[in-house]
Motif scaffolding. Structure first.
Motif, PDB file in Angstrom:
ATOM      1  N   ASP A 143       0.828  -1.214   0.000  1.00  0.00           N
ATOM      2  CA  ASP A 143       0.000   0.000   0.000  1.00  0.00           C
ATOM      3  C   ASP A 143       0.861   1.262   0.000  1.00  0.00           C
ATOM      4  O   ASP A 143       0.590   2.215  -0.728  1.00  0.00           O
ATOM      5  CB  ASP A 143      -0.944   0.009   1.207  1.00  0.00           C
ATOM      6  CG  ASP A 143      -2.086  -0.988   1.083  1.00  0.00           C
ATOM      7  OD1 ASP A 143      -2.389  -1.403  -0.058  1.00  0.00           O
ATOM      8  OD2 ASP A 143      -2.670  -1.353   2.119  1.00  0.00           O
ATOM      9  N   SER A 144       1.910   1.253   0.817  1.00  0.00           N
ATOM     10  CA  SER A 144       2.802   2.413   0.896  1.00  0.00           C
ATOM     11  C   SER A 144       3.533   2.644  -0.424  1.00  0.00           C
ATOM     12  O   SER A 144       3.597   3.780  -0.922  1.00  0.00           O
ATOM     13  CB  SER A 144       3.815   2.209   2.024  1.00  0.00           C
ATOM     14  OG  SER A 144       4.736   3.265   2.049  1.00  0.00           O
ATOM     15  N   ASP A 145       4.073   1.575  -0.996  1.00  0.00           N
ATOM     16  CA  ASP A 145       4.765   1.699  -2.284  1.00  0.00           C
ATOM     17  C   ASP A 145       3.825   2.202  -3.373  1.00  0.00           C
ATOM     18  O   ASP A 145       4.195   3.052  -4.185  1.00  0.00           O
ATOM     19  CB  ASP A 145       5.376   0.353  -2.707  1.00  0.00           C
ATOM     20  CG  ASP A 145       6.567  -0.053  -1.853  1.00  0.00           C
ATOM     21  OD1 ASP A 145       7.068   0.792  -1.072  1.00  0.00           O
ATOM     22  OD2 ASP A 145       6.988  -1.221  -1.964  1.00  0.00           O
ATOM     23  N   ALA A 146       2.616   1.672  -3.387  1.00  0.00           N
ATOM     24  CA  ALA A 146       1.635   2.100  -4.394  1.00  0.00           C
ATOM     25  C   ALA A 146       1.312   3.574  -4.232  1.00  0.00           C
ATOM     26  O   ALA A 146       1.242   4.323  -5.217  1.00  0.00           O
ATOM     27  CB  ALA A 146       0.363   1.258  -4.284  1.00  0.00           C
ATOM     28  N   SER A 147       1.144   4.005  -3.011  1.00  0.00           N
ATOM     29  CA  SER A 147       0.844   5.412  -2.753  1.00  0.00           C
ATOM     30  C   SER A 147       1.989   6.304  -3.211  1.00  0.00           C
ATOM     31  O   SER A 147       1.768   7.345  -3.841  1.00  0.00           O
ATOM     32  CB  SER A 147       0.581   5.617  -1.258  1.00  0.00           C
ATOM     33  OG  SER A 147       0.353   6.974  -0.972  1.00  0.00           O
ATOM     34  N   ASN A 148       3.218   5.884  -2.920  1.00  0.00           N
ATOM     35  CA  ASN A 148       4.387   6.661  -3.349  1.00  0.00           C
ATOM     36  C   ASN A 148       4.462   6.755  -4.868  1.00  0.00           C
ATOM     37  O   ASN A 148       4.761   7.822  -5.419  1.00  0.00           O
ATOM     38  CB  ASN A 148       5.676   6.051  -2.806  1.00  0.00           C
ATOM     39  CG  ASN A 148       5.843   6.283  -1.322  1.00  0.00           C
ATOM     40  OD1 ASN A 148       5.259   7.194  -0.752  1.00  0.00           O
ATOM     41  ND2 ASN A 148       6.631   5.441  -0.684  1.00  0.00           N
ATOM     42  N   ARG A 149       4.206   5.635  -5.552  1.00  0.00           N
ATOM     43  CA  ARG A 149       4.253   5.651  -7.019  1.00  0.00           C
ATOM     44  C   ARG A 149       3.169   6.549  -7.601  1.00  0.00           C
ATOM     45  O   ARG A 149       3.405   7.268  -8.569  1.00  0.00           O
ATOM     46  CB  ARG A 149       4.143   4.228  -7.574  1.00  0.00           C
ATOM     47  CG  ARG A 149       5.434   3.436  -7.449  1.00  0.00           C
ATOM     48  CD  ARG A 149       5.377   2.119  -8.219  1.00  0.00           C
ATOM     49  NE  ARG A 149       4.283   1.253  -7.848  1.00  0.00           N
ATOM     50  CZ  ARG A 149       4.316   0.369  -6.850  1.00  0.00           C
ATOM     51  NH1 ARG A 149       5.400   0.241  -6.112  1.00  0.00           N
ATOM     52  NH2 ARG A 149       3.272  -0.390  -6.595  1.00  0.00           N
ATOM     53  N   VAL A 150       1.987   6.524  -7.000  1.00  0.00           N
ATOM     54  CA  VAL A 150       0.900   7.384  -7.476  1.00  0.00           C
ATOM     55  C   VAL A 150       1.274   8.851  -7.297  1.00  0.00           C
ATOM     56  O   VAL A 150       1.100   9.664  -8.210  1.00  0.00           O
ATOM     57  CB  VAL A 150      -0.429   7.058  -6.747  1.00  0.00           C
ATOM     58  CG1 VAL A 150      -1.458   8.158  -6.944  1.00  0.00           C
ATOM     59  CG2 VAL A 150      -0.979   5.724  -7.241  1.00  0.00           C
ATOM     60  N   HIS A 151       1.830   9.188  -6.144  1.00  0.00           N
ATOM     61  CA  HIS A 151       2.230  10.582  -5.896  1.00  0.00           C
ATOM     62  C   HIS A 151       3.342  11.008  -6.862  1.00  0.00           C
ATOM     63  O   HIS A 151       3.332  12.132  -7.371  1.00  0.00           O
ATOM     64  CB  HIS A 151       2.686  10.783  -4.450  1.00  0.00           C
ATOM     65  CG  HIS A 151       1.575  10.692  -3.449  1.00  0.00           C
ATOM     66  ND1 HIS A 151       0.429  11.450  -3.515  1.00  0.00           N
ATOM     67  CD2 HIS A 151       1.428   9.910  -2.356  1.00  0.00           C
ATOM     68  CE1 HIS A 151      -0.375  11.155  -2.515  1.00  0.00           C
ATOM     69  NE2 HIS A 151       0.208  10.218  -1.797  1.00  0.00           N
ATOM     70  N   GLN A 152       4.263  10.103  -7.108  1.00  0.00           N
ATOM     71  CA  GLN A 152       5.368  10.397  -8.033  1.00  0.00           C
ATOM     72  C   GLN A 152       4.820  10.617  -9.452  1.00  0.00           C
ATOM     73  O   GLN A 152       5.196  11.579 -10.127  1.00  0.00           O
ATOM     74  CB  GLN A 152       6.344   9.224  -8.018  1.00  0.00           C
ATOM     75  CG  GLN A 152       7.728   9.547  -8.423  1.00  0.00           C
ATOM     76  CD  GLN A 152       8.649   8.354  -8.175  1.00  0.00           C
ATOM     77  OE1 GLN A 152       8.250   7.203  -8.351  1.00  0.00           O
ATOM     78  NE2 GLN A 152       9.869   8.633  -7.774  1.00  0.00           N
ATOM     79  N   THR A 153       3.930   9.750  -9.878  1.00  0.00           N
ATOM     80  CA  THR A 153       3.335   9.884 -11.210  1.00  0.00           C
ATOM     81  C   THR A 153       2.505  11.154 -11.293  1.00  0.00           C
ATOM     82  O   THR A 153       2.552  11.865 -12.305  1.00  0.00           O
ATOM     83  CB  THR A 153       2.475   8.650 -11.552  1.00  0.00           C
ATOM     84  OG1 THR A 153       3.302   7.488 -11.488  1.00  0.00           O
ATOM     85  CG2 THR A 153       1.872   8.759 -12.936  1.00  0.00           C
ATOM     86  N   ASP A 154       1.748  11.450 -10.262  1.00  0.00           N
ATOM     87  CA  ASP A 154       0.948  12.685 -10.250  1.00  0.00           C
ATOM     88  C   ASP A 154       1.842  13.917 -10.366  1.00  0.00           C
ATOM     89  O   ASP A 154       1.505  14.868 -11.074  1.00  0.00           O
ATOM     90  CB  ASP A 154       0.094  12.772  -8.978  1.00  0.00           C
ATOM     91  CG  ASP A 154      -1.094  11.816  -8.997  1.00  0.00           C
ATOM     92  OD1 ASP A 154      -1.411  11.267 -10.079  1.00  0.00           O
ATOM     93  OD2 ASP A 154      -1.697  11.612  -7.926  1.00  0.00           O
ATOM     94  N   ALA A 155       2.979  13.892  -9.690  1.00  0.00           N
ATOM     95  CA  ALA A 155       3.915  15.021  -9.776  1.00  0.00           C
ATOM     96  C   ALA A 155       4.475  15.143 -11.189  1.00  0.00           C
ATOM     97  O   ALA A 155       4.599  16.259 -11.721  1.00  0.00           O
ATOM     98  CB  ALA A 155       5.051  14.857  -8.771  1.00  0.00           C
ATOM     99  N   GLN A 156       4.798  14.018 -11.807  1.00  0.00           N
ATOM    100  CA  GLN A 156       5.296  14.054 -13.183  1.00  0.00           C
ATOM    101  C   GLN A 156       4.229  14.581 -14.135  1.00  0.00           C
ATOM    102  O   GLN A 156       4.526  15.396 -15.019  1.00  0.00           O
ATOM    103  CB  GLN A 156       5.738  12.649 -13.621  1.00  0.00           C
ATOM    104  CG  GLN A 156       6.970  12.158 -12.900  1.00  0.00           C
ATOM    105  CD  GLN A 156       7.236  10.675 -13.136  1.00  0.00           C
ATOM    106  OE1 GLN A 156       6.368   9.934 -13.557  1.00  0.00           O
ATOM    107  NE2 GLN A 156       8.464  10.261 -12.855  1.00  0.00           N
ATOM    108  N   ILE A 157       2.999  14.147 -13.943  1.00  0.00           N
ATOM    109  CA  ILE A 157       1.896  14.619 -14.789  1.00  0.00           C
ATOM    110  C   ILE A 157       1.699  16.117 -14.599  1.00  0.00           C
ATOM    111  O   ILE A 157       1.511  16.857 -15.563  1.00  0.00           O
ATOM    112  CB  ILE A 157       0.605  13.820 -14.492  1.00  0.00           C
ATOM    113  CG1 ILE A 157       0.744  12.401 -15.047  1.00  0.00           C
ATOM    114  CG2 ILE A 157      -0.626  14.511 -15.064  1.00  0.00           C
ATOM    115  CD1 ILE A 157      -0.381  11.452 -14.655  1.00  0.00           C
TER     116      ILE A 157
END
Length: 173
Positions: A143-157
């Protein structure tokens, strides 16, 4: 005496002035060398012409990142669901082992089962409880890794969106 002034500074390319000749208001008296200005204009036109393809490329990247984000979320949800099922299985096995260990301990205390069998059951119960706890921790990590990846992708977007807006602003000016 009338004043003569140029609107912009520059090198004189040609003139129609003759000493002593009268001039009229609005008459072109001097032509300035515009080669530097012409080069700057061409450079700016080339720069502006390159912006639409860059915007198109950024928009494609945005679409790909958004699609990748969705796929990543689906894969993460599947992995998390699988881990939750494994945790449920481990919880059942751990509970069974705990109950079996209690039963064998009680039977060992009255002498109907060898003490070693009760000790094996205790070790098995502890092993399965540790496995259960490890699976629970794995779910938290997923869950933590998924959340981090989502935040990272959102920042890139978001950065890509800003780049597109910036380029569109450059085109407008």
């Amino acid at each position: 005496m009338p004043t003569l002034a140029a609107v912009v500074a520059g090198r004189i390319a040609s003139t129609t002035l003759t000493i002593g000749q009268p001039v009229a208001a609005g008459q072109v008296l001097v032509e300035l060398d515009a080669s530097n200005a012409q080069l700057r204009l061409q450079e700016e036109q080339a720069r502006l012409a390159a912006i639409p393809p860059r915007i198109e490329s950024l928009n494609k990247e945005l679409a790909m990142r958004a699609q990748g984000r969705t796929q990543e979320q689906q894969a993460t949800a599947a992995a998390t669901q699988t881990a939750r099922h494994r945790l449920s299985e481990a919880q059942a096995a751990s509970e069974f082992a705990r109950i079996n260990e209690q039963r064998l301990k009680e039977e060992s205390d009255i002498g109907s089962v060898a003490r070693i069998d009760a000790m094996r059951a205790l070790a098995e119960a502890r092993k399965l409880a540790a496995s259960r706890d490890a699976l629970a921790s794995e779910i938290v990590k997923l869950d933590s890794d998924a959340s981090n990846r989502v935040h990272q992708t959102d920042a890139q977007i978001e950065n890509l969106h800003r780049s597109v807006v910036s380029l569109q602003g450059e085109m407008a000016t």
